[in-house]
Design an enzyme around this catalytic site. Structure first.
Site, PDB file in Angstrom:
ATOM      1  N   SER A   1      10.004   6.533  -7.917  1.00 25.19           N
ATOM      2  CA  SER A   1      10.594   7.338  -8.992  1.00 25.19           C
ATOM      3  C   SER A   1      10.836   8.766  -8.515  1.00 25.19           C
ATOM      4  O   SER A   1      11.846   9.375  -8.867  1.00 25.19           O
ATOM      5  CB  SER A   1       9.677   7.363 -10.213  1.00 25.19           C
ATOM      6  OG  SER A   1       9.548   6.073 -10.747  1.00 25.19           O
TER       7      SER A   1
ATOM      8  N   LYS B   1       1.317  15.852 -13.665  1.00 25.31           N
ATOM      9  CA  LYS B   1       2.553  16.624 -13.489  1.00 25.31           C
ATOM     10  C   LYS B   1       3.396  16.534 -14.758  1.00 25.31           C
ATOM     11  O   LYS B   1       3.270  15.592 -15.530  1.00 25.31           O
ATOM     12  CB  LYS B   1       3.366  16.050 -12.326  1.00 25.31           C
ATOM     13  CG  LYS B   1       2.731  16.275 -10.980  1.00 25.31           C
ATOM     14  CD  LYS B   1       3.395  15.445  -9.919  1.00 25.31           C
ATOM     15  CE  LYS B   1       2.970  13.990 -10.030  1.00 25.31           C
ATOM     16  NZ  LYS B   1       3.593  13.098  -9.077  1.00 25.31           N
TER      17      LYS B   1
ATOM     18  N   HIS C   1      10.272  -1.191  -9.743  1.00 24.98           N
ATOM     19  CA  HIS C   1       9.400  -1.601 -10.857  1.00 24.98           C
ATOM     20  C   HIS C   1       9.892  -2.922 -11.462  1.00 24.98           C
ATOM     21  O   HIS C   1       9.102  -3.818 -11.736  1.00 24.98           O
ATOM     22  CB  HIS C   1       9.412  -0.545 -11.967  1.00 24.98           C
ATOM     23  CG  HIS C   1       8.826   0.778 -11.593  1.00 24.98           C
ATOM     24  ND1 HIS C   1       9.506   1.959 -11.729  1.00 24.98           N
ATOM     25  CD2 HIS C   1       7.611   1.115 -11.087  1.00 24.98           C
ATOM     26  CE1 HIS C   1       8.745   2.960 -11.343  1.00 24.98           C
ATOM     27  NE2 HIS C   1       7.595   2.482 -10.939  1.00 24.98           N
TER      28      HIS C   1
ATOM     29  N   ARG D   1       3.746  -0.775  -1.568  1.00 28.25           N
ATOM     30  CA  ARG D   1       4.917  -0.594  -0.710  1.00 28.25           C
ATOM     31  C   ARG D   1       4.502  -0.433   0.741  1.00 28.25           C
ATOM     32  O   ARG D   1       4.801  -1.253   1.578  1.00 28.25           O
ATOM     33  CB  ARG D   1       5.736   0.612  -1.183  1.00 28.25           C
ATOM     34  CG  ARG D   1       6.447   0.371  -2.478  1.00 28.25           C
ATOM     35  CD  ARG D   1       6.810   1.639  -3.179  1.00 28.25           C
ATOM     36  NE  ARG D   1       5.625   2.306  -3.695  1.00 28.25           N
ATOM     37  CZ  ARG D   1       5.639   3.367  -4.467  1.00 28.25           C
ATOM     38  NH1 ARG D   1       6.778   3.935  -4.762  1.00 28.25           N
ATOM     39  NH2 ARG D   1       4.528   3.889  -4.917  1.00 28.25           N
TER      40      ARG D   1
HETATM   41  P1  ADP Z   1       1.902   5.706 -10.920  1.00 31.10           P
HETATM   42  O1  ADP Z   1       2.097   7.144 -11.276  1.00 31.10           O
HETATM   43  O2  ADP Z   1       0.799   5.047 -11.679  1.00 31.10           O
HETATM   44  O3  ADP Z   1       1.849   5.399  -9.445  1.00 31.10           O
HETATM   45  P2  ADP Z   1       4.583   4.627 -10.876  1.00 31.10           P
HETATM   46  O4  ADP Z   1       5.489   4.482 -12.045  1.00 31.10           O
HETATM   47  O5  ADP Z   1       5.015   5.547  -9.790  1.00 31.10           O
HETATM   48  O6  ADP Z   1       3.211   5.033 -11.522  1.00 31.10           O
HETATM   49  O7  ADP Z   1       4.296   3.207 -10.240  1.00 31.10           O
HETATM   50  C1  ADP Z   1       3.678   2.179 -10.952  1.00 31.10           C
HETATM   51  C2  ADP Z   1       3.332   1.068  -9.986  1.00 31.10           C
HETATM   52  O8  ADP Z   1       4.541   0.534  -9.438  1.00 31.10           O
HETATM   53  C3  ADP Z   1       2.482   1.478  -8.794  1.00 31.10           C
HETATM   54  O9  ADP Z   1       1.610   0.423  -8.485  1.00 31.10           O
HETATM   55  C4  ADP Z   1       3.480   1.663  -7.686  1.00 31.10           C
HETATM   56  O10 ADP Z   1       2.910   1.436  -6.427  1.00 31.10           O
HETATM   57  C5  ADP Z   1       4.475   0.570  -8.036  1.00 31.10           C
HETATM   58  N1  ADP Z   1       5.807   0.831  -7.513  1.00 31.10           N
HETATM   59  C6  ADP Z   1       6.581   1.905  -7.695  1.00 31.10           C
HETATM   60  N2  ADP Z   1       7.762   1.787  -7.036  1.00 31.10           N
HETATM   61  C7  ADP Z   1       7.727   0.580  -6.412  1.00 31.10           C
HETATM   62  C8  ADP Z   1       8.610  -0.137  -5.548  1.00 31.10           C
HETATM   63  N3  ADP Z   1       9.765   0.360  -5.160  1.00 31.10           N
HETATM   64  N4  ADP Z   1       8.211  -1.324  -5.108  1.00 31.10           N
HETATM   65  C9  ADP Z   1       7.015  -1.827  -5.470  1.00 31.10           C
HETATM   66  N5  ADP Z   1       6.126  -1.221  -6.249  1.00 31.10           N
HETATM   67  C10 ADP Z   1       6.467  -0.029  -6.732  1.00 31.10           C
END
Ligand code: ADP
Length: 160
Positions: A129, A42, A18, A91
């Site tokens: 995450s 969740k 992030h 990703r």
């Molecule tokens: P959501 O539940 O909305 O997917 P996340 O916190 O998991 O929320 O992710 C927010 C954004 O960050 C999403 O667009 C996700 O694809 C991106 N993201 C999460 N981890 C990574 C990473 N390692 N590299 C690039 N983008 C990421």
């Protein structure tokens, strides 16, 4: 004209992936609003307040970043904040289906809103995450995956 973007997500917890996306988006935008989603299907590991606090710690000292909770429709939030760009991270191909659906729906709700997809550094591509939570639950080392403050919070929540 000030270019304002919103980077929405769960951030449960914020990872180096992030952070990488946020820093890349600052090269393109004047201001980035990191919006922490309240609605979660969740049960999150960290409360909304904890997730906001961790982002504040990790991103402190950058005046062009704002961190806020997001309760409600992203398109409406963007309209009120005069944001014209949504930042999302891509990703793998597996992200694409869901992300393109969201982007098209957000455009339907607010036609001036463009979604910009950014790709992280190669070594952060496999990071999520949920993977971080899983490793921390099994007491693995997350020091190369998250900011030290997040690592400490995970230890407090899940044990050393
Ligand atoms: P959501 O539940 O909305 O997917 P996340 O916190 O998991 O929320 O992710 C927010 C954004 O960050 C999403 O667009 C996700 O694809 C991106 N993201 C999460 N981890 C990574 C990473 N390692 N590299 C690039 N983008 C990421």
């Amino acid at each position: 004209m000030t270019r304002i973007a919103i980077y929405p997500g769960s951030f449960d917890p914020v990872t180096l992936g992030h952070e990488d996306i946020i820093r890349r988006s600052l090269h393109l935008m004047d201001k980035v609003i990191v919006a922490v989603a309240v609605n979660n299907t969740k049960e999150p590991l960290f409360t909304l307040e904890e997730r906001v606090d961790m982002l504040q710690t990790v991103l402190k000292g950058e005046p062009r970043i704002e961190i806020t909770a997001l309760d409600g429709l992203l398109a409406e939030f963007a309209r009120t904040r005069k944001a014209t760009v949504v930042i999302r991270g891509l990703r793998a191909v597996s992200d694409f289906d869901y992300e393109s659906q969201m982007a098209l729906m957000n455009r339907q709700l607010y036609p001036q809103l463009e979604t910009v997809f950014l790709v992280p550094a190669l070594h952060l591509t496999y990071l999520s995450s949920s993977l971080v939570r899983e490793i921390a639950r099994l007491h693995g080392d997350v020091s190369t995956l998250v900011h030290p403050a997040v690592g400490a919070a995970l230890k407090r929540r899940l044990g050393p």
